[in-house]
Write an enzyme that holds these catalytic residues in place. Structure first.
Site, PDB file in Angstrom:
ATOM      1  N   HIS A  36       0.852  -1.188   0.000  1.00 23.51           N
ATOM      2  CA  HIS A  36       0.000   0.000   0.000  1.00 23.51           C
ATOM      3  C   HIS A  36       0.887   1.236   0.000  1.00 23.51           C
ATOM      4  O   HIS A  36       2.101   1.151   0.192  1.00 23.51           O
ATOM      5  CB  HIS A  36      -0.902   0.016   1.242  1.00 23.51           C
ATOM      6  CG  HIS A  36      -0.156  -0.121   2.535  1.00 23.51           C
ATOM      7  ND1 HIS A  36       0.591   0.903   3.098  1.00 23.51           N
ATOM      8  CD2 HIS A  36      -0.010  -1.183   3.377  1.00 23.51           C
ATOM      9  CE1 HIS A  36       1.140   0.491   4.221  1.00 23.51           C
ATOM     10  NE2 HIS A  36       0.813  -0.776   4.417  1.00 23.51           N
ATOM     11  N   CYS A  82       4.443  -4.692   6.407  1.00 21.17           N
ATOM     12  CA  CYS A  82       3.855  -4.435   5.087  1.00 21.17           C
ATOM     13  C   CYS A  82       4.895  -3.933   4.094  1.00 21.17           C
ATOM     14  O   CYS A  82       6.051  -3.685   4.450  1.00 21.17           O
ATOM     15  CB  CYS A  82       2.712  -3.426   5.212  1.00 21.17           C
ATOM     16  SG  CYS A  82       1.216  -4.138   5.919  1.00 21.17           S
TER      17      CYS A  82
END
Length: 343
Positions: free
Chosen positions: A221, A234
């Site tokens: 992301h 992440c």
């Protein structure tokens, strides 16, 4: 006899006076030569000190902003804030917005974190697509049958995208920090959401989130790129890259009710180890423009053990998607109010 003695004594006195006079004259000449020699050697020394002092002042007042090394150059950012502002002003004038974006991307930075570096690696020739500086091979025959494949490299903090074996895109990332490293190995893209909220903190908003490890809540992301691995597992991306991958990758297909997976999404691989505390990998480009390159052999060694599984999941997804499309087309062809015959 007395006259002879007197004359001898007189001659001796005159000769002695002559010798003393000569000695004094010689000493005077020597002193003069010494003074002359001393002044000759001291004068250049004063001049050299003056030059050295002036050169130091000039260097401090006008620091070199660019050190040219060849294919990549070093853009130096001083520690002093005022000087940094001045240097970055020059940087902004020298390069266009797209060029600055590309330079920061090569240094694993976004515009918000541009001051996190004291040196920026700058290509001699700017390619705003970044493809000229790709560390990933442009062609991978082992992936020729794979329609979509995304790979993340921990060692160089970069991702690459392949379509049927051809590299179509690559860019920077910031993966899991040392205490919360991103899971390695082969996985598949799961679900996606345009704006998610982090499970670590509700204050962290994650644009264009694409989950790849569902149980761990790990995905790629958009978020800050500070120039080193800094995430909570992440895979952080630049906004443009997050948007592009959001549209590119395929999601999973769930069975009715959503409890089980009917088909997996795009194949994703995370590999390698980052050398924490060592020189940042992209800085090595100043010494060797191929320092970050990943060879075809290395990539093949990573992918080949997984290629059968990747192709199998790809074939299954195509079959499931085709079946769903056929079912949808059949439903659309049915009349809205079908007539029934009376008994």
């Amino acid at each position: 006899m007395n006259i002879f003695v007197k004359k001898s004594f007189l001659y001796s006195c005159i000769f002695a006076l002559f010798l003393v006079s000569c000695k004094k004259e010689i000493e005077k000449i020597n002193d003069t030569l010494k003074d002359s020699s001393s002044s000759t050697t001291e004068a250049p020394a004063v001049k050299q000190d003056s030059i050295k002092k002036d050169s130091v002042v000039t260097k401090e007042s006008v620091p070199p902003t660019m050190q040219e090394t060849g294919f990549y150059n070093a853009f130096i950012l001083p520690k002093d804030k005022k000087m940094r502002d001045s240097i970055y002003s020059q940087f902004s004038k020298k390069y266009s917005e797209k060029e600055r974006f590309a330079i920061l991307a090569l240094n694993r930075l976004d515009s918000k974190n541009k001051w996190n570096a004291d040196t920026l690696v700058v290509p001699a020739k700017i390619d705003t697509t970044l493809m000229s500086y790709s560390p990933f091979p442009m062609q991978m025959d082992v992936l020729s049958g794979v329609k979509k494949f995304v790979i993340f490299s921990y060692p160089i903090q970069a991702y690459g995208v392949y379509s049927n074996g051809s590299l179509v895109k690559w860019g920077p990332t910031s993966m899991g920090k040392k205490a919360a490293q991103t899971t390695r190995g082969l996985t598949f893209a799961n679900w996606k959401k345009k704006l998610s909220t982090s499970t670590v903190s509700s204050e962290w908003k994650l644009p264009y989130n694409f989950n790849i490890f569902n149980t761990g809540g790990i995905g790629w992301h958009q978020y800050d790129l500070p120039g080193y691995p800094a995430s909570h597992s992440c895979l952080r991306l630049l906004m443009k890259d997050a948007q592009w991958l959001y549209s590119y990758a395929d999601t999973w297909v769930l069975n009715p009710g959503g409890a089980t997976t009917k088909a997996k999404g795009t194949a994703v691989m995370v590999f390698g180890d980052y050398k924490w505390g060592a020189r940042k990998p992209w800085r090595k480009l100043l010494d060797d423009p191929n320092a970050n390159n990943i060879s075809v052999e290395e990539m093949s060694k990573l992918i080949e053990p997984n290629i059968e599984k990747i192709l199998k999941e790809q074939a299954n997804r195509e079959k499931v998607v085709d079946s769903m499309k056929a079912a949808k087309a059949q439903i659309e062809q049915m009349p809205e109010n079908p007539k029934t015959l009376s008994p």
